[in-house]
Design a protein around this motif. Structure first.
Motif, PDB file in Angstrom:
ATOM      1  N   LEU A  40     -45.055  23.389 -65.647  1.00  0.00           N
ATOM      2  CA  LEU A  40     -45.232  23.337 -64.203  1.00  0.00           C
ATOM      3  C   LEU A  40     -44.790  21.971 -63.686  1.00  0.00           C
ATOM      4  N   ARG A  41     -43.913  21.964 -62.702  1.00  0.00           N
ATOM      5  CA  ARG A  41     -43.521  20.735 -62.017  1.00  0.00           C
ATOM      6  C   ARG A  41     -44.551  20.512 -60.921  1.00  0.00           C
ATOM      7  N   ALA A  51     -42.971  15.891 -60.745  1.00  0.00           N
ATOM      8  CA  ALA A  51     -41.688  16.250 -60.121  1.00  0.00           C
ATOM      9  C   ALA A  51     -40.881  15.014 -59.737  1.00  0.00           C
ATOM     10  N   GLY A  52     -41.541  13.865 -59.592  1.00  0.00           N
ATOM     11  CA  GLY A  52     -40.837  12.635 -59.266  1.00  0.00           C
ATOM     12  C   GLY A  52     -40.493  11.794 -60.484  1.00  0.00           C
ATOM     13  N   GLN A 106     -35.063  16.393 -62.685  1.00  0.00           N
ATOM     14  CA  GLN A 106     -33.973  17.275 -63.102  1.00  0.00           C
ATOM     15  C   GLN A 106     -34.092  18.653 -62.461  1.00  0.00           C
ATOM     16  N   GLY A 107     -35.277  19.009 -61.967  1.00  0.00           N
ATOM     17  CA  GLY A 107     -35.501  20.324 -61.379  1.00  0.00           C
ATOM     18  C   GLY A 107     -35.268  20.390 -59.882  1.00  0.00           C
ATOM     19  N   GLY A 108     -34.814  19.284 -59.275  1.00  0.00           N
ATOM     20  CA  GLY A 108     -34.554  19.292 -57.837  1.00  0.00           C
ATOM     21  C   GLY A 108     -35.775  18.901 -57.036  1.00  0.00           C
ATOM     22  N   ALA A 109     -35.883  19.472 -55.828  1.00  0.00           N
ATOM     23  CA  ALA A 109     -36.975  19.129 -54.914  1.00  0.00           C
ATOM     24  C   ALA A 109     -38.323  19.441 -55.552  1.00  0.00           C
ATOM     25  N   PRO A 110     -39.374  18.708 -55.153  1.00  0.00           N
ATOM     26  CA  PRO A 110     -40.702  19.005 -55.697  1.00  0.00           C
ATOM     27  C   PRO A 110     -41.185  20.378 -55.242  1.00  0.00           C
ATOM     28  N   LEU A 154     -42.108  26.033 -61.395  1.00  0.00           N
ATOM     29  CA  LEU A 154     -42.022  26.515 -62.777  1.00  0.00           C
ATOM     30  C   LEU A 154     -40.675  26.103 -63.330  1.00  0.00           C
ATOM     31  N   ASP A 155     -40.691  25.253 -64.329  1.00  0.00           N
ATOM     32  CA  ASP A 155     -39.453  24.772 -64.919  1.00  0.00           C
ATOM     33  C   ASP A 155     -38.875  25.803 -65.873  1.00  0.00           C
TER      34      ASP A 155
END
Length: 132
Positions: free
Chosen positions: A13-14, A57-58, A64-68, A76-77
């Motif tokens: 989880l991000r 997420a930061g 790497q997953g983009g926006a939070p 979900l990564d």
């Protein structure tokens, strides 16, 4: 060779607030801290035989997953499946034979310790990891 899924290894989880999410999953849901990887912004929590990875997420990995997480970002990564009789070359050959673009492979930590795994995506772009 058809793949034989042995079970779910971990979910990633991000999260926007790593400390608050860790407190929730530990203090409210009773998970325990398994391992920290502060250099990449991740804490891995034990959820029975599986792991729940919380990724800032930061942080290094989370960016790497983009926006939070939110209306325009995903939290979900990827989902990781354990594969019985995992042989990296055979798994890659199987995936490629089905037209799947195979991503990075390597040795990573999961619910059963360190093991070799490979990344890919499903037809709608959801992240998957297959590991031995």
């Amino acid at each position: 060779m058809p793949l034989s899924i042995a079970g779910l290894d971990h979910l990633v989880l991000r999260v926007k607030d790593l400390a608050a999410m860790e407190r929730f999953y530990v203090e409210v849901l009773g998970l325990s801290v398994e391992r920290r990887a502060d250099q990449i912004g991740m804490v891995q929590l034990r959820a029975g035989p599986q792991l729940l990875d919380l990724v800032d997420a930061g942080g290094l990995l989370g960016r790497q997953g983009g926006a939070p997480p939110g209306a325009q970002g995903r939290n979900l990564d990827h989902v990781c499946f354990n594969i019985e009789g995992f042989d990296l070359a055979a798994v890659v050959a199987h995936l490629e034979a089905h037209g799947v673009q195979v991503g990075e492979s390597g040795r990573r930590y999961g619910a059963k310790g360190f093991g070799v795994s490979v990344y890919l995506t499903d037809p709608e772009g959801n992240g998957l990891e297959l590991r031995g």
